[in-house]
Design a protein around this motif. Structure first.
Motif, PDB file in Angstrom:
ATOM      1  N   VAL A   1       0.821  -1.213   0.000  1.00 29.68           N
ATOM      2  CA  VAL A   1       0.000   0.000   0.000  1.00 29.68           C
ATOM      3  C   VAL A   1       0.858   1.267   0.000  1.00 29.68           C
ATOM      4  O   VAL A   1       0.633   2.174  -0.818  1.00 29.68           O
TER       5      VAL A   1
ATOM      6  N   ALA B   1       2.295   1.785  -3.418  1.00 29.84           N
ATOM      7  CA  ALA B   1       1.327   2.298  -4.385  1.00 29.84           C
ATOM      8  C   ALA B   1       0.987   3.762  -4.141  1.00 29.84           C
ATOM      9  O   ALA B   1       0.654   4.497  -5.079  1.00 29.84           O
ATOM     10  N   LEU B   2       1.078   4.202  -2.881  1.00 29.95           N
ATOM     11  CA  LEU B   2       0.680   5.570  -2.544  1.00 29.95           C
ATOM     12  C   LEU B   2       1.840   6.565  -2.606  1.00 29.95           C
ATOM     13  O   LEU B   2       1.624   7.762  -2.424  1.00 29.95           O
TER      14      LEU B   2
ATOM     15  N   THR C   1      -2.396  11.669   0.452  1.00 30.73           N
ATOM     16  CA  THR C   1      -3.803  11.506   0.087  1.00 30.73           C
ATOM     17  C   THR C   1      -4.460  12.871  -0.059  1.00 30.73           C
ATOM     18  O   THR C   1      -3.925  13.892   0.378  1.00 30.73           O
TER      19      THR C   1
ATOM     20  N   MET D   1      -6.800   1.361   4.626  1.00 28.28           N
ATOM     21  CA  MET D   1      -5.885   1.203   3.495  1.00 28.28           C
ATOM     22  C   MET D   1      -6.602   1.408   2.161  1.00 28.28           C
ATOM     23  O   MET D   1      -6.088   2.081   1.257  1.00 28.28           O
ATOM     24  N   VAL D   2      -7.784   0.831   2.047  1.00 24.29           N
ATOM     25  CA  VAL D   2      -8.545   0.975   0.793  1.00 24.29           C
ATOM     26  C   VAL D   2      -8.957   2.437   0.590  1.00 24.29           C
ATOM     27  O   VAL D   2      -8.881   2.967  -0.532  1.00 24.29           O
TER      28      VAL D   2
ATOM     29  N   LEU E   1      -5.929   4.343  -0.619  1.00 22.86           N
ATOM     30  CA  LEU E   1      -5.646   4.046  -2.022  1.00 22.86           C
ATOM     31  C   LEU E   1      -6.626   4.744  -2.950  1.00 22.86           C
ATOM     32  O   LEU E   1      -6.250   5.245  -4.018  1.00 22.86           O
TER      33      LEU E   1
ATOM     34  N   LYS F   1      -5.755   8.663  -3.206  1.00 20.53           N
ATOM     35  CA  LYS F   1      -4.368   9.070  -3.409  1.00 20.53           C
ATOM     36  C   LYS F   1      -4.330  10.471  -4.016  1.00 20.53           C
ATOM     37  O   LYS F   1      -5.153  10.833  -4.855  1.00 20.53           O
TER      38      LYS F   1
END
Length: 385
Positions: free
Chosen positions: A50, A53-54, A285, A332-333, A336, A339
């Motif tokens: 995670v 990806a972020l 984010t 976490m979701v 994501l 972002k």
């Protein structure tokens, strides 16, 4: 509470191994996989993926044409493959060493008495070879496929989990804090893996983990989030089997100091709101994440307050445990899905609108590109091995 826990994956695999002949390949593979604690290993890998990806990649890396023109790598699926594989193997090694260290105490507890070494489904020699092999291959995969900093963190996690946390369980309740440190390292591994691909200097640990421009802050915030999460998750879990921990001689707060056990769970449940705000402020984010994450965080706090008031009784331990189980994946979701700049890029891609020059930053991005382009003329670029 103990009866409401989901079946342990290691125990189920050990049961499967026991149903097959002693010399069968199925028995050996199931028993070896059981050593890795598969569910825990999957959680460790996801906690590394995670942040990877972020990671806020500089603007030009989002454009394949620019990346090709400058001859500079972008975030790579191959790097992600090495990251996940190496992290999984390091986690498997740490878990296997943990089981090798305490088969006698595992035999005294309901949750662990069916593990493969307790039931002698594997020899000690086979378990040692499995642990050493996974640890060696995993560390090398992180070194050659990602970067040396991530490889060091992966090896350090094995040493910390097997060499410090596991023996401390018999000595002091401080073992829980050491175990929480172990949980906080994989997010740093994911962040450092992405940072290594966009490094503009020598790509050492100082640049990847302590960048002077503050770009490392996101990785440390994720590490803090995973560190803090261990407490509202483990404290109610351990409370449900506190008598077994006492009988096995493992010093956990749930029986050493039950009142403090519930206070610690509450204390750490309160930090998720500022941590989520920090991810927004760090540019990881969008600010909408502060809004969408708040109900989930407050749910965890509410259950932690109940756990503190009743010290685990009246179903409060069960309520906090299951809240923690759902809390982490939901957070976490949400991160994501929100972002920084994600939906702006998606909208402009769908609408066919060009990206504005300053969307991802200011003049620093231009300097980033100039430095990277100049690097191709003077020597090797970022360390990403």
């Amino acid at each position: 509470m103990a009866t409401s826990l989901p079946p342990d994956a290691s125990s189920r695999l050990a049961d499967d191994a026991a149903r097959h002949p002693a010399d069968s390949l199925r028995r050996k593979l199931s028993a070896l996989l059981s050593l890795s604690k598969p569910r825990l290993t999957v959680l460790v890998v996801l906690s590394a993926m995670v942040p990877y990806a972020l990671y806020p990649v500089p603007a030009f890396l989002s454009s394949p044409a620019l990346a090709t023109a400058a001859n500079i790598p972008s975030l790579s699926p191959l790097t992600l493959l090495f990251l996940t594989t190496g992290t999984a193997l390091c986690s498997a090694a740490a878990n296997a060493l943990n089981m090798l260290y305490e088969p006698d105490t595992d035999a005294k507890m309901t949750r662990t008495r069916t593990r493969p070494l307790v039931r002698r489904l594997l020899t000690t020699r086979a378990a040692v070879l499995f642990a050493v092999g996974c640890g060696g291959v995993g560390t090398l995969a992180l070194y050659w496929g990602v970067n040396p900093t991530v490889a060091f963190l992966g090896f350090a996690n094995i040493a910390l989990y097997a060499g410090a946390y596991t023996p401390l369980k018999r000595v002091s309740a401080v073992n829980t804090w050491v175990g929480a440190l172990v949980g906080g390292i994989p997010p740093l591994m994911g962040w450092a893996a992405a940072a290594g691909e966009s490094a503009v200097a020598d790509g050492t640990w100082r640049e990847l983990l302590f960048a002077s421009d503050g770009s490392s802050l996101g990785g440390w915030l994720f590490a803090a989030l995973l560190f803090a999460w261990q407490f509202p998750h483990f404290m109610p879990l351990s409370w449900g089997i506190r008598d077994e921990y006492r009988a096995a001689g493992l010093r956990m707060l749930c029986w050493v100091n039950p009142a403090r056990n519930s206070r610690v769970a509450l204390r750490y449940s309160l930090v998720f709101v500022p941590l989520c705000l920090g991810l927004c402020a760090a540019g990881v984010t969008e600010w909408s994440f502060a809004v969408t994450s708040t109900p989930v965080n407050l749910w965890l706090v509410r259950e932690a307050v109940k756990f503190w008031r009743f010290e685990g009784h009246k179903g409060s331990a069960r309520g906090l445990f299951w809240a923690s189980v759902w809390h982490l994946p939901v957070i976490m979701v949400l991160a994501l899905a929100q972002k920084k700049g994600l939906w702006t890029r998606v909208w402009r891609s769908v609408a066919g609108e060009p990206l504005e020059d300053d969307e991802f930053g200011d003049d620093e991005d231009d300097e980033w590109i100039e430095d990277a382009a100049a690097g191709s003329a003077v020597g090797p670029g970022p360390v990403s091995r």
